[in-house]
Design a protein around this motif. Structure first.
Motif, mmCIF file in Angstrom:
data_model
loop_
_atom_site.group_PDB
_atom_site.id
_atom_site.type_symbol
_atom_site.label_atom_id
_atom_site.label_comp_id
_atom_site.label_asym_id
_atom_site.label_seq_id
_atom_site.Cartn_x
_atom_site.Cartn_y
_atom_site.Cartn_z
ATOM 1 N N LEU A 181 0.982 -0.858 -0.038
ATOM 2 C CA LEU A 181 -0.248 0.133 0.642
ATOM 3 C C LEU A 181 0.574 1.455 0.246
ATOM 4 C CD1 LEU A 181 -2.513 1.090 0.009
ATOM 5 C CD2 LEU A 181 -2.571 1.083 2.367
ATOM 6 N N LYS A 182 1.993 1.198 0.667
ATOM 7 C CA LYS A 182 2.819 2.362 0.791
ATOM 8 C C LYS A 182 3.421 2.685 -1.114
ATOM 9 C CE LYS A 182 4.729 2.242 4.985
ATOM 10 N NZ LYS A 182 6.103 1.523 5.898
ATOM 11 N N GLU A 183 3.303 1.292 -1.851
ATOM 12 C CA GLU A 183 4.345 1.792 -2.900
ATOM 13 C C GLU A 183 3.355 2.463 -3.286
ATOM 14 O OE1 GLU A 183 5.813 -1.697 -4.722
ATOM 15 O OE2 GLU A 183 7.173 -1.923 -3.132
ATOM 16 N N ALA A 184 1.594 2.101 -3.551
ATOM 17 C CA ALA A 184 0.826 2.862 -4.602
ATOM 18 C C ALA A 184 0.559 3.847 -3.844
ATOM 19 C CB ALA A 184 -0.608 1.603 -4.007
ATOM 20 N N ILE A 185 0.618 3.868 -2.796
ATOM 21 C CA ILE A 185 0.459 5.726 -2.172
ATOM 22 C C ILE A 185 1.790 6.689 -3.495
ATOM 23 C CG2 ILE A 185 0.459 7.157 -0.274
ATOM 24 C CD1 ILE A 185 -0.731 4.943 0.832
ATOM 25 N N VAL A 186 2.894 6.387 -2.664
ATOM 26 C CA VAL A 186 4.241 6.882 -3.647
ATOM 27 C C VAL A 186 3.661 6.440 -5.010
ATOM 28 C CG1 VAL A 186 6.393 6.884 -3.674
ATOM 29 C CG2 VAL A 186 5.359 6.021 -1.584
ATOM 30 N N LEU A 187 3.690 5.743 -5.488
ATOM 31 C CA LEU A 187 2.614 5.767 -7.269
ATOM 32 C C LEU A 187 1.983 7.266 -7.134
ATOM 33 C CD1 LEU A 187 2.532 5.217 -9.956
ATOM 34 C CD2 LEU A 187 1.027 3.374 -9.439
ATOM 35 N N ALA A 188 0.789 7.034 -7.056
ATOM 36 C CA ALA A 188 -0.265 7.913 -6.192
ATOM 37 C C ALA A 188 0.494 10.053 -6.874
ATOM 38 C CB ALA A 188 -1.233 7.668 -5.919
ATOM 39 N N LYS A 189 0.896 9.605 -5.681
ATOM 40 C CA LYS A 189 1.957 11.183 -5.469
ATOM 41 C C LYS A 189 2.525 11.574 -6.472
ATOM 42 C CE LYS A 189 4.275 12.747 -1.764
ATOM 43 N NZ LYS A 189 6.017 13.139 -2.260
ATOM 44 N N GLU A 190 3.176 10.479 -6.603
ATOM 45 C CA GLU A 190 3.828 10.981 -7.718
ATOM 46 C C GLU A 190 3.859 11.994 -8.893
ATOM 47 O OE1 GLU A 190 6.723 7.338 -8.154
ATOM 48 O OE2 GLU A 190 8.750 8.110 -6.954
ATOM 49 N N ASN A 191 2.591 11.158 -9.495
ATOM 50 C CA ASN A 191 1.660 11.072 -10.569
ATOM 51 C C ASN A 191 0.605 12.649 -10.575
ATOM 52 O OD1 ASN A 191 2.415 9.279 -11.653
ATOM 53 N ND2 ASN A 191 0.430 8.107 -11.235
ATOM 54 N N ILE A 192 -0.016 12.728 -9.440
ATOM 55 C CA ILE A 192 0.011 14.264 -8.412
ATOM 56 C C ILE A 192 0.629 15.243 -8.255
ATOM 57 C CG2 ILE A 192 -1.852 14.902 -6.868
ATOM 58 C CD1 ILE A 192 -2.197 12.139 -6.261
ATOM 59 N N GLU A 193 1.941 15.039 -8.004
ATOM 60 C CA GLU A 193 3.249 16.135 -7.619
ATOM 61 C C GLU A 193 2.944 15.814 -9.752
ATOM 62 O OE1 GLU A 193 6.089 15.008 -4.262
ATOM 63 O OE2 GLU A 193 6.525 14.181 -6.351
ATOM 64 N N LYS A 194 3.315 15.607 -10.899
ATOM 65 C CA LYS A 194 3.810 15.437 -11.803
ATOM 66 C C LYS A 194 2.675 16.623 -12.365
ATOM 67 C CE LYS A 194 6.051 11.162 -13.176
ATOM 68 N NZ LYS A 194 6.217 10.113 -13.576
ATOM 69 N N PHE A 195 1.310 15.842 -12.112
ATOM 70 C CA PHE A 195 -0.001 16.883 -13.435
ATOM 71 C C PHE A 195 0.021 18.374 -11.530
ATOM 72 C CE2 PHE A 195 -4.296 17.839 -12.820
ATOM 73 C CZ PHE A 195 -4.236 18.103 -14.759
ATOM 74 N N HIS A 196 0.633 18.116 -11.214
ATOM 75 C CA HIS A 196 -0.115 19.516 -9.783
ATOM 76 C C HIS A 196 1.509 20.601 -10.609
ATOM 77 C CE1 HIS A 196 -3.171 17.994 -8.534
ATOM 78 N NE2 HIS A 196 -3.627 19.333 -8.426
ATOM 79 N N LYS A 197 2.687 20.198 -10.330
ATOM 80 C CA LYS A 197 3.792 21.027 -10.844
ATOM 81 C C LYS A 197 3.752 21.402 -12.152
ATOM 82 C CE LYS A 197 7.238 19.122 -8.012
ATOM 83 N NZ LYS A 197 8.485 17.771 -7.104
ATOM 84 N N ALA A 198 3.268 21.093 -12.968
ATOM 85 C CA ALA A 198 3.041 21.358 -14.808
ATOM 86 C C ALA A 198 1.746 22.123 -14.855
ATOM 87 C CB ALA A 198 2.262 19.870 -15.420
ATOM 88 N N GLN A 199 1.311 22.500 -13.554
ATOM 89 C CA GLN A 199 0.030 23.987 -14.061
ATOM 90 C C GLN A 199 0.762 25.395 -12.652
ATOM 91 O OE1 GLN A 199 -3.460 22.486 -11.690
ATOM 92 N NE2 GLN A 199 -3.405 20.662 -11.445
ATOM 93 N N LYS A 200 2.382 25.304 -13.130
ATOM 94 C CA LYS A 200 2.959 26.489 -12.742
ATOM 95 C C LYS A 200 3.045 27.263 -13.625
ATOM 96 C CE LYS A 200 6.003 24.788 -8.245
ATOM 97 N NZ LYS A 200 7.746 24.650 -8.286
ATOM 98 N N THR A 201 2.907 28.603 -13.047
ATOM 99 C CA THR A 201 3.397 29.482 -14.211
ATOM 100 C C THR A 201 3.768 30.839 -13.373
ATOM 101 O OG1 THR A 201 1.631 30.828 -13.226
ATOM 102 C CG2 THR A 201 1.278 29.279 -14.974
ATOM 103 N N GLY A 202 5.138 31.459 -14.676
ATOM 104 C CA GLY A 202 5.533 32.241 -13.793
ATOM 105 C C GLY A 202 5.298 33.217 -13.881
#
Length: 429
Positions: free
Chosen positions: A78-99
């Motif tokens: 379950l920890k691995e599943a949570i980490v996978l989900a966290k990484e995908n959520i990070e990728k999508f939300h980091k991509a929303q950064k604007t300068g």
């Protein structure tokens, strides 16, 4: 599922009503608890925790030791599943950064916009019948990316006075700064006013039942912002004969098991498909551990048959679903013309539960038709856009006369004087 064939447009408003209690009934309870928490602080918090959660706590706070112990009890898989989900959520939300956005509107007048984090945020994580540790990821990850200084998490304790191990593990993983064992209306009130143990915050995030939703709305009257009105979960599926009835039934049930006040709707152009989905719902329902809960939600569910995709999309936009699945021969039509929905899931192999957990999009979404005006939680939800302007001598000369005229026309002489004095000073150089 209740079946409706080609309902008249005049009946749509009634047909699409959510199964919610009247706000007036809920507001009386919410106002009473808010008043007590504002006056009595932690004493009121303790009282209502004992009343609603059935546990008397010596302390609301979760210690570092408790977090470490809880993390050890979460399975490695379950920890691995949570980490996978966290990484995908990070990728999508980091991509929303604007300068920084910068423009010189006229020579000598420089304007720019920058985003700054909201310093203090409160995250509400429902517990109750299903501790939603996935919501921790959806809220804490973007809060951390945005750079929020204080990230306070509130979640109701169980009968043993504890928060689910998975919630504590996810919170620690995502940089939550303080975890408090308090739920429901009293949690929202605590975050609104602040107590000895609960920090006052600037903005409150997170889903909850109807009482939590009304509590969040009341918090805005005391100067605390909220992400959106997010109440009982809902799903609308648009599907035709090209879809898989078993898949659609599983999606409907995945939302129905959230709670008895959840709502699921099927819109289709095919009577045969509607019948097939209804049979699959009954079949799959029997095997669910949360059958009783899902059955109550299914009792409020609807299967609506319409004659065309054009009528379907008009009805769907009128409803404004939290989650919208489209599985048809012409998905592109619905993708192009959907105006009101929290999150959209396209095709036979895109279950709504993917967005709930691990695709990367956020599952904290507007319900009860609020998708007509609100966005789901995203990186911008945890930031403020601040504007700046810097005007040179040349710049004030270029726009000064216009400001003087406009201020004088509005009868605001001091506004005009603030410019006139500067222009006179430049003339005397």
């Amino acid at each position: 599922m209740k079946l409706y064939r080609n309902p008249e447009k005049s009946t749509w408003s009634t047909l699409l009503q959510r199964p919610t209690q009247s706000v007036e009934v809920i507001e009386a309870t919410v106002n009473q608890i808010f008043d007590e928490v504002q006056r009595e602080g932690d004493n009121a918090i303790k009282k209502y925790t004992q009343k609603f959660d059935g546990v008397a706590l010596e302390s609301n706070l979760v210690s570092k030791q408790a977090i470490e112990e809880a993390s050890q009890l979460v399975s490695e898989d379950l920890k691995e599943a949570i980490v996978l989900a966290k990484e995908n959520i990070e990728k999508f939300h980091k991509a929303q950064k604007t300068g920084k956005v910068e423009v010189e509107t006229v020579p000598g007048v420089l304007c720019w916009q920058e985003k700054r984090p909201i310093q203090k945020v409160g995250l509400y994580i429902p517990g109750g019948t299903a501790p939603l540790f996935s919501t921790v990821l959806m809220l804490a990850v973007p809060a951390q990316i945005a750079g929020c200084k204080d990230i306070v998490l509130c979640s109701p304790p169980n009968k043993e006075g504890k928060i689910a191990n998975e919630i504590l593990y996810a919170a620690n993983l995502c940089g939550v700064t303080k975890i408090i064992k308090v739920g429901g209306i009293q949690a929202i009130a605590g975050l609104t006013f602040g107590t000895d143990t609960i920090p006052q915050v600037y903005k409150i995030f997170g889903p909850g039942n109807q009482f939590v939703t009304v509590a969040k709305q009341l918090a805005t009257k005391y100067g605390v912002a909220i992400d959106m009105p997010a109440g009982p979960s809902e799903l609308l599926v648009m599907a035709d004969d090209s879809a898989n009835a078993a898949f659609v039934a599983s999606d409907l049930l995945s939302q129905a098991e959230h709670g008895s006040d959840s709502q699921v709707i099927l819109v289709t152009t095919s009577q045969d498909f509607a019948d097939g989905v209804s049979k699959e719902v009954e079949k799959q329902l029997q095997a669910l551990p949360r059958k009783a809960m899902a059955e109550k939600a299914i009792a409020n569910s609807k299967s609506i048959i319409v004659d065309s995709n054009e009528i379907a999309i008009e009805l769907i936009n009128e409803y404004g679903p939290e989650h919208f699945i489209v599985a048809t021969q012409n998905n592109d039509f619905f993708v192009e013309y959907i105006s009101n929905a929290g999150s959209i899931f396209i095709g036979n192999y895109t279950p709504e539960s993917a967005g709930d957990y691990a695709s990367g999009t956020n599952h904290t979404l507007p319900t009860n038709g609020f998708s007509k005006a609100y966005s789901g939680v995203n990186l911008d939800s945890f930031q403020k856009s601040m504007t700046f302007q810097k005007i040179s001598k040349t710049g004030i000369q270029n726009i000064g006369y216009a400001i003087e005229l406009m201020a004088e026309a509005e009868g605001l002489q001091a506004h005009k004087n603030a410019v006139s004095l500067r222009l006179i000073d430049l003339l005397n150089e």
